[in-house]
Design a protein around this motif. Structure first.
Motif, mmCIF file in Angstrom:
data_model
loop_
_atom_site.group_PDB
_atom_site.id
_atom_site.type_symbol
_atom_site.label_atom_id
_atom_site.label_comp_id
_atom_site.label_asym_id
_atom_site.label_seq_id
_atom_site.Cartn_x
_atom_site.Cartn_y
_atom_site.Cartn_z
ATOM 1 N N THR A 33 55.299 16.402 39.880
ATOM 2 C CA THR A 33 55.457 15.300 38.921
ATOM 3 C C THR A 33 56.646 15.569 38.011
ATOM 4 N N ALA A 34 57.584 14.628 37.972
ATOM 5 C CA ALA A 34 58.775 14.783 37.152
ATOM 6 C C ALA A 34 58.427 14.731 35.662
ATOM 7 N N VAL A 35 59.126 15.530 34.887
ATOM 8 C CA VAL A 35 58.955 15.531 33.434
ATOM 9 C C VAL A 35 59.153 14.125 32.868
ATOM 10 N N LYS A 36 60.124 13.402 33.401
ATOM 11 C CA LYS A 36 60.410 12.062 32.893
ATOM 12 C C LYS A 36 59.211 11.131 33.051
ATOM 13 N N THR A 37 58.452 11.298 34.126
ATOM 14 C CA THR A 37 57.265 10.470 34.336
ATOM 15 C C THR A 37 56.255 10.667 33.212
ATOM 16 N N VAL A 38 56.025 11.915 32.828
ATOM 17 C CA VAL A 38 55.068 12.220 31.756
ATOM 18 C C VAL A 38 55.562 11.657 30.427
ATOM 19 N N ILE A 39 56.844 11.860 30.129
ATOM 20 C CA ILE A 39 57.403 11.358 28.876
ATOM 21 C C ILE A 39 57.314 9.840 28.814
ATOM 22 N N ASP A 40 57.712 9.179 29.884
ATOM 23 C CA ASP A 40 57.709 7.713 29.890
ATOM 24 C C ASP A 40 56.299 7.156 29.731
ATOM 25 N N ASP A 41 55.333 7.768 30.409
ATOM 26 C CA ASP A 41 53.960 7.273 30.329
ATOM 27 C C ASP A 41 53.361 7.511 28.937
ATOM 28 N N ALA A 42 53.636 8.673 28.350
ATOM 29 C CA ALA A 42 53.138 8.957 27.004
ATOM 30 C C ALA A 42 53.754 7.993 25.992
ATOM 31 N N ALA A 43 55.056 7.757 26.122
ATOM 32 C CA ALA A 43 55.730 6.841 25.200
ATOM 33 C C ALA A 43 55.192 5.420 25.339
ATOM 34 N N LYS A 44 54.918 5.007 26.568
ATOM 35 C CA LYS A 44 54.382 3.667 26.800
ATOM 36 C C LYS A 44 53.034 3.500 26.124
ATOM 37 N N LYS A 45 52.179 4.509 26.213
ATOM 38 C CA LYS A 45 50.875 4.438 25.561
ATOM 39 C C LYS A 45 51.021 4.455 24.042
ATOM 40 N N MET A 46 52.091 5.067 23.533
ATOM 41 C CA MET A 46 52.345 5.090 22.094
ATOM 42 C C MET A 46 53.000 3.797 21.613
ATOM 43 N N GLY A 47 53.445 2.982 22.556
ATOM 44 C CA GLY A 47 54.111 1.735 22.182
ATOM 45 C C GLY A 47 55.525 1.941 21.698
ATOM 46 N N LEU A 48 56.169 3.010 22.165
ATOM 47 C CA LEU A 48 57.523 3.334 21.717
ATOM 48 C C LEU A 48 58.522 3.179 22.867
ATOM 49 N N PRO A 49 59.633 2.499 22.634
ATOM 50 C CA PRO A 49 60.705 2.507 23.627
ATOM 51 C C PRO A 49 61.323 3.901 23.692
ATOM 52 N N VAL A 50 61.853 4.266 24.856
ATOM 53 C CA VAL A 50 62.440 5.603 25.035
ATOM 54 C C VAL A 50 63.935 5.481 25.252
ATOM 55 N N ARG A 51 64.677 6.353 24.603
ATOM 56 C CA ARG A 51 66.130 6.424 24.804
ATOM 57 C C ARG A 51 66.494 7.863 25.127
ATOM 58 N N TYR A 52 67.068 8.083 26.304
ATOM 59 C CA TYR A 52 67.478 9.419 26.721
ATOM 60 C C TYR A 52 68.973 9.609 26.516
ATOM 61 N N SER A 53 69.360 10.824 26.147
ATOM 62 C CA SER A 53 70.769 11.179 26.243
ATOM 63 C C SER A 53 71.082 11.402 27.719
ATOM 64 N N SER A 54 72.354 11.447 28.052
ATOM 65 C CA SER A 54 72.755 11.555 29.454
ATOM 66 C C SER A 54 72.221 12.822 30.119
ATOM 67 N N LYS A 55 72.410 13.962 29.475
ATOM 68 C CA LYS A 55 71.979 15.224 30.070
ATOM 69 C C LYS A 55 70.459 15.337 30.095
ATOM 70 N N ALA A 56 69.806 14.857 29.046
ATOM 71 C CA ALA A 56 68.348 14.947 28.995
ATOM 72 C C ALA A 56 67.701 14.114 30.087
ATOM 73 N N ARG A 57 68.241 12.938 30.366
ATOM 74 C CA ARG A 57 67.707 12.113 31.441
ATOM 75 C C ARG A 57 67.806 12.845 32.792
ATOM 76 N N SER A 58 68.974 13.448 33.022
ATOM 77 C CA SER A 58 69.180 14.156 34.279
ATOM 78 C C SER A 58 68.200 15.318 34.426
ATOM 79 N N VAL A 59 68.038 16.091 33.359
ATOM 80 C CA VAL A 59 67.128 17.235 33.404
ATOM 81 C C VAL A 59 65.688 16.773 33.591
ATOM 82 N N ALA A 60 65.301 15.704 32.873
ATOM 83 C CA ALA A 60 63.922 15.213 32.946
ATOM 84 C C ALA A 60 63.566 14.709 34.344
#
Length: 300
Positions: free
Chosen positions: A130-157
């Motif tokens: 499971t990709a890190v980004k999947t966990v972050i995106d799902d947690a943020a969605k449940k929190m009702g928060l939009p997510v903004r990644y920096s370029s390098k962080a998106r790639s790493v996630a």
């Protein structure tokens, strides 16, 4: 002060999701003045939630009733003339009203992301890789928060994984902590948006110019390592400990934490990242000012 920094205007919105709220700040047609407001905001690039202290004079009882409701959200927009970007968004955490002479003054304390981190609990389970980004995106969605990644962080996630899946029940912020820790990235909430970056990486590659013509006040001050400032022996010279500058400028809502600034002054010119920002203002007296601490991109 340049003419473009006159005509200070603010709008403050407050209300609970799904119900009618209020907006103040529109100048009166009779006096051409708005309700008196004083604000002090503090923002950093850490996962510690940002805070605001706002004082408003002579709110009516309907305003006070709205502010007293559980999970009341506020949004403060401030600037000059018709340009009023959002400078704070968050949840009211405390409200107190007292007499101030013949007037009534209300103290409001608010926290950015308070309701989302305090009240959001998740039950998530992923089987297999499971990709890190999947966990972050799902947690943020449940929190009702939009997510903004920096370029390098998106790639790493996208490239870092929970190799045996991931299961968690509890506060959503703890899932964010676990995912970011695995990928060596960091999260912060800025004006109701979840930002995910690598250490000292800006959220965007676009730099705002900061010089005398765009509001820079005085001379940038050098910032040194706190251990050196305290007189501790770090094994480094004072020059080696230099990692940035503190600058003061007229309120500019386009400059936020994790943004890039192209600083142009008599003592320094370069590209820096904003890692701490305070904003203070009063619509009846003084200037509206920001104080930012900047670090060179890539420095620790």
């Amino acid at each position: 002060m340049s003419i473009k920094f006159f005509d200070r205007q603010y709008r403050l919105k407050a209300g609970v999701a799904g119900s009618v709220g209020f907006e103040i700040g529109q100048p009166s047609s009779d006096t051409n003045k708005a309700l008196h407001i004083n604000f002090s905001l503090e923002r950093t690039d850490s996962s510690t939630l940002n805070t605001a202290k706002i004082q408003i004079w002579n709110l009516n009882q309907a305003h006070l009733n709205t502010l007293a409701r559980t999970n009341c959200q506020i949004e403060l927009n401030a600037g000059y003339g018709d340009s009023r970007p959002c400078i704070f968004k968050g949840t009211v955490s405390n409200v107190q009203t007292d007499l101030d002479g013949a007037d009534r003054m209300t103290d409001i304390e608010a926290i950015d992301g308070f309701a989302e981190t305090k009240d959001t609990f998740v039950s998530i389970s992923y089987r297999g890789k499971t990709a890190v980004k999947t966990v972050i995106d799902d947690a943020a969605k449940k929190m009702g928060l939009p997510v903004r990644y920096s370029s390098k962080a998106r790639s790493v996630a996208l490239r870092r994984f929970f190799s045996r899946g991931y299961s968690y029940v509890g506060a959503a912020k703890n899932a964010l902590d676990a995912a970011c820790r695995l990928a060596s990235i960091a999260w912060t909430i800025q004006n109701g948006t979840l930002q995910v970056t690598q250490k000292n990486e800006p959220i965007s590659t676009i730099a705002q110019v900061l010089d005398k013509t765009s509001g820079l006040i005085g001379i940038p001050k050098k910032i040194y390592n706190s251990a050196v400032a305290a007189g501790e022996d770090t094994g480094s010279t004072l020059q080696d400990s230099l990692f940035g500058y503190e600058v003061v400028f007229f309120l500019n809502g386009a400059i936020n934490v994790n943004d890039l600034v192209k600083l142009q002054s008599e003592v320094v010119t370069g590209i820096f990242r904003v890692y701490k920002l305070t904003i203070q203002g009063d619509n009846l007296e003084g200037d509206w000012q920001c104080t930012a601490q900047l670090v060179e991109v890539g420095s620790v």
